[in-house]
Motif scaffolding. Structure first.
Motif, PDB file in Angstrom:
ATOM      1  N   GLY A  24      32.890  44.228  45.426  1.00  0.00           N
ATOM      2  CA  GLY A  24      33.540  43.289  44.525  1.00  0.00           C
ATOM      3  C   GLY A  24      34.697  43.889  43.766  1.00  0.00           C
ATOM      4  O   GLY A  24      34.595  44.990  43.221  1.00  0.00           O
ATOM      5  N   ASN A  25      35.797  43.135  43.745  1.00  0.00           N
ATOM      6  CA  ASN A  25      37.012  43.589  43.073  1.00  0.00           C
ATOM      7  C   ASN A  25      37.472  42.553  42.061  1.00  0.00           C
ATOM      8  O   ASN A  25      37.508  41.350  42.365  1.00  0.00           O
ATOM      9  CB  ASN A  25      38.130  43.797  44.108  1.00  0.00           C
ATOM     10  N   CYS A  26      37.827  43.021  40.871  1.00  0.00           N
ATOM     11  CA  CYS A  26      38.328  42.109  39.844  1.00  0.00           C
ATOM     12  C   CYS A  26      39.091  42.918  38.800  1.00  0.00           C
ATOM     13  O   CYS A  26      38.556  43.861  38.216  1.00  0.00           O
ATOM     14  CB  CYS A  26      37.158  41.373  39.187  1.00  0.00           C
ATOM     15  N   THR A  68      44.401  38.402  46.336  1.00  0.00           N
ATOM     16  CA  THR A  68      45.141  39.287  47.254  1.00  0.00           C
ATOM     17  C   THR A  68      44.896  38.881  48.701  1.00  0.00           C
ATOM     18  O   THR A  68      45.813  38.858  49.507  1.00  0.00           O
ATOM     19  CB  THR A  68      44.731  40.761  47.069  1.00  0.00           C
ATOM     20  N   HIS A  69      43.625  38.567  49.032  1.00  0.00           N
ATOM     21  CA  HIS A  69      43.269  38.107  50.377  1.00  0.00           C
ATOM     22  C   HIS A  69      41.845  37.561  50.341  1.00  0.00           C
ATOM     23  O   HIS A  69      41.131  37.715  49.346  1.00  0.00           O
ATOM     24  CB  HIS A  69      43.433  39.224  51.411  1.00  0.00           C
ATOM     25  N   GLU A  70      41.460  36.905  51.448  1.00  0.00           N
ATOM     26  CA  GLU A  70      40.242  36.093  51.424  1.00  0.00           C
ATOM     27  C   GLU A  70      38.969  36.855  51.786  1.00  0.00           C
ATOM     28  O   GLU A  70      37.914  36.239  51.972  1.00  0.00           O
ATOM     29  CB  GLU A  70      40.413  34.862  52.339  1.00  0.00           C
ATOM     30  N   VAL A  72      35.507  38.689  51.398  1.00  0.00           N
ATOM     31  CA  VAL A  72      34.467  38.255  50.452  1.00  0.00           C
ATOM     32  C   VAL A  72      34.436  39.109  49.178  1.00  0.00           C
ATOM     33  O   VAL A  72      34.162  38.603  48.076  1.00  0.00           O
ATOM     34  CB  VAL A  72      33.097  38.216  51.171  1.00  0.00           C
ATOM     35  N   ASP A  73      34.764  40.396  49.289  1.00  0.00           N
ATOM     36  CA  ASP A  73      34.728  41.254  48.094  1.00  0.00           C
ATOM     37  C   ASP A  73      35.880  40.961  47.124  1.00  0.00           C
ATOM     38  O   ASP A  73      35.998  41.601  46.080  1.00  0.00           O
ATOM     39  CB  ASP A  73      34.717  42.754  48.490  1.00  0.00           C
ATOM     40  N   HIS A  74      36.711  39.963  47.478  1.00  0.00           N
ATOM     41  CA  HIS A  74      37.813  39.586  46.592  1.00  0.00           C
ATOM     42  C   HIS A  74      37.705  38.138  46.103  1.00  0.00           C
ATOM     43  O   HIS A  74      38.458  37.734  45.214  1.00  0.00           O
ATOM     44  CB  HIS A  74      39.159  39.821  47.302  1.00  0.00           C
ATOM     45  N   ILE A  75      36.768  37.374  46.709  1.00  0.00           N
ATOM     46  CA  ILE A  75      36.709  35.948  46.318  1.00  0.00           C
ATOM     47  C   ILE A  75      35.295  35.425  46.007  1.00  0.00           C
ATOM     48  O   ILE A  75      35.124  34.230  45.791  1.00  0.00           O
ATOM     49  CB  ILE A  75      37.350  35.027  47.393  1.00  0.00           C
ATOM     50  N   THR A 153      45.396  47.126  46.728  1.00  0.00           N
ATOM     51  CA  THR A 153      44.226  47.702  47.415  1.00  0.00           C
ATOM     52  C   THR A 153      44.175  47.107  48.813  1.00  0.00           C
ATOM     53  O   THR A 153      44.960  46.219  49.143  1.00  0.00           O
ATOM     54  CB  THR A 153      42.911  47.372  46.678  1.00  0.00           C
ATOM     55  N   ASP A 154      43.254  47.580  49.638  1.00  0.00           N
ATOM     56  CA  ASP A 154      43.108  47.054  50.998  1.00  0.00           C
ATOM     57  C   ASP A 154      44.424  47.167  51.768  1.00  0.00           C
ATOM     58  O   ASP A 154      44.993  46.180  52.231  1.00  0.00           O
ATOM     59  CB  ASP A 154      42.606  45.599  50.971  1.00  0.00           C
ATOM     60  N   ILE A 155      44.898  48.401  51.859  1.00  0.00           N
ATOM     61  CA  ILE A 155      46.176  48.665  52.531  1.00  0.00           C
ATOM     62  C   ILE A 155      45.895  49.558  53.742  1.00  0.00           C
ATOM     63  O   ILE A 155      45.374  50.657  53.594  1.00  0.00           O
ATOM     64  CB  ILE A 155      47.135  49.435  51.595  1.00  0.00           C
ATOM     65  N   GLY A 201      43.505  48.524  57.993  1.00  0.00           N
ATOM     66  CA  GLY A 201      42.255  48.828  57.300  1.00  0.00           C
ATOM     67  C   GLY A 201      42.491  49.235  55.855  1.00  0.00           C
ATOM     68  O   GLY A 201      42.993  48.439  55.049  1.00  0.00           O
ATOM     69  N   HIS A 202      42.112  50.491  55.569  1.00  0.00           N
ATOM     70  CA  HIS A 202      42.149  50.962  54.179  1.00  0.00           C
ATOM     71  C   HIS A 202      42.816  52.338  54.074  1.00  0.00           C
ATOM     72  O   HIS A 202      42.772  53.130  55.010  1.00  0.00           O
ATOM     73  CB  HIS A 202      40.721  51.059  53.637  1.00  0.00           C
ATOM     74  N   LEU A 203      43.358  52.637  52.913  1.00  0.00           N
ATOM     75  CA  LEU A 203      44.025  53.927  52.683  1.00  0.00           C
ATOM     76  C   LEU A 203      43.017  55.036  52.414  1.00  0.00           C
ATOM     77  O   LEU A 203      42.136  54.890  51.561  1.00  0.00           O
ATOM     78  CB  LEU A 203      44.940  53.847  51.455  1.00  0.00           C
ATOM     79  N   ALA A 226      41.466  52.946  43.119  1.00  0.00           N
ATOM     80  CA  ALA A 226      40.582  51.788  43.255  1.00  0.00           C
ATOM     81  C   ALA A 226      40.029  51.648  44.670  1.00  0.00           C
ATOM     82  O   ALA A 226      40.436  52.375  45.579  1.00  0.00           O
ATOM     83  CB  ALA A 226      41.344  50.526  42.857  1.00  0.00           C
ATOM     84  N   HIS A 227      39.087  50.692  44.810  1.00  0.00           N
ATOM     85  CA  HIS A 227      38.446  50.401  46.101  1.00  0.00           C
ATOM     86  C   HIS A 227      37.903  51.688  46.742  1.00  0.00           C
ATOM     87  O   HIS A 227      38.009  51.910  47.954  1.00  0.00           O
ATOM     88  CB  HIS A 227      39.429  49.704  47.048  1.00  0.00           C
ATOM     89  N   ILE A 228      37.321  52.535  45.900  1.00  0.00           N
ATOM     90  CA  ILE A 228      36.757  53.809  46.371  1.00  0.00           C
ATOM     91  C   ILE A 228      35.419  53.518  47.062  1.00  0.00           C
ATOM     92  O   ILE A 228      34.533  52.900  46.460  1.00  0.00           O
ATOM     93  CB  ILE A 228      36.566  54.769  45.169  1.00  0.00           C
TER      94      ILE A 228
HETATM   95 ZN   LIG Z   1      38.389  44.798  49.768  1.00  0.00          ZN
END
Ligand SMILES: [Zn+2]
Ligand SMILES: [Zn+2]
Length: 272
Positions: A24-26, A68-70, A72-75, A153-155, A201-203, A226-228
């Motif tokens: 979850g991200n907020c 940022t995008h759809e 689930v951990d973002h919405i 995040t999510d880059i 994917g992710h950085l 973030a998003h560790i």
């Molecule tokens: Zn994410």
């Protein structure tokens, strides 16, 4: 519009990461009594609990929720947060379609184009494209007066757009997802590892450090990693890697912090 009793320029811009990671991200960006939320990936109940833990967010009015995008951990908490906080949802058109596919009860989404610019209350928003396996995903630059905060995040990789947009920020909330060795050694399926390491994917910590070497400027004061990943990274490893990049730049004066998954991080104040 500025809250009563708050003169423009008299209060700092706050950035409070309520939670960050694959569960979850907020993030809340706030100025005086006005705020916007970036992603609502925690349940409403949990979002409310964490908002209650942050004294500086007491009574803030949410002007909007930027997605940022759809994924689930973002919405996860998007619909309820929008309803209960009376804050309209903003997303790119393809992202809005993705959101409605996952939650058909969400009717109203204000759409924008990545690369455009719009305002919500005192906030000027510049969404920019990020490489990630979602529908037209974006990162955000949020500015008030001369202050500029970048949230990304999510880059999958640091594209030239990402690098360009994140330059000249006073504060950054930036992904530092995984340690390559921990990811490689994890018992995740090969396909998942490939996805995380891939260009959508992710950085990794190393990629984030390389990106920092290009985007940290004389005005950079605060960086929140973030998003560790909880199982393929540690806060210490992420901080060490980014810290080395700051040392290379002779910028050990920059405040470097790691966002947490289960608790809010102390507020970063820009312009204080
Ligand atoms: Zn994410
Ligand atoms: Zn994602």
């Amino acid at each position: 519009m500025v809250a009563e009793g708050t003169a423009i320029g008299s209060c700092p811009l706050g950035v409070t990461v309520l939670g960050s990671g694959s569960k979850g991200n907020c993030t809340v960006v706030h100025y005086g009594s006005q705020a916007i939320m970036i992603d609502a990936g925690l349940s409403f109940r949990e979002t409310k609990r964490r908002l209650g833990e942050c004294a500086c967010l007491d009574g803030v009015e949410f002007q909007g929720i930027l997605v940022t995008h759809e994924h689930v951990d973002h919405i996860t908490g998007l619909r309820l947060c929008s309803e209960k906080l009376e804050a309209p949802i903003y997303a790119t058109m393809p992202c809005a379609r993705g959101i409605r596919k996952k939650d058909a009860k969400i009717k109203q989404v204000a759409t924008f184009v990545a690369g455009g610019k719009f305002t919500i209350g005192p906030f000027t928003i510049t969404p920019f494209s990020i490489p990630h396996d979602a529908n037209d995903p974006v990162g955000y630059i949020v500015s008030v007066d001369e202050w500029r905060v970048g949230v990304a995040t999510d880059i999958g990789y640091a594209s030239s757009t990402v690098e360009y947009q994140l330059k000249e920020c006073d504060a950054l909330v930036l992904e530092s997802n995984h340690d390559m060795n921990m990811l490689a050694a994890s018992n995740r399926p090969w396909g998942t590892k490939q996805r995380i390491m891939g260009r959508d994917g992710h950085l990794s910590n190393v990629s984030t450090a390389e990106l920092l070497e290009h985007i940290v400027s004389s005005r950079t004061q605060d960086i929140v990693l973030a998003h560790i990943s909880l199982d393929c990274n540690t806060q210490e490893k992420a901080l060490e890697c980014a810290g080395q990049a700051l040392s290379t730049l002779h910028r050990n004066d920059v405040a470097l912090r790691a966002a947490r998954q289960f608790e809010p991080l102390e507020t970063v104040w820009v312009g204080k």
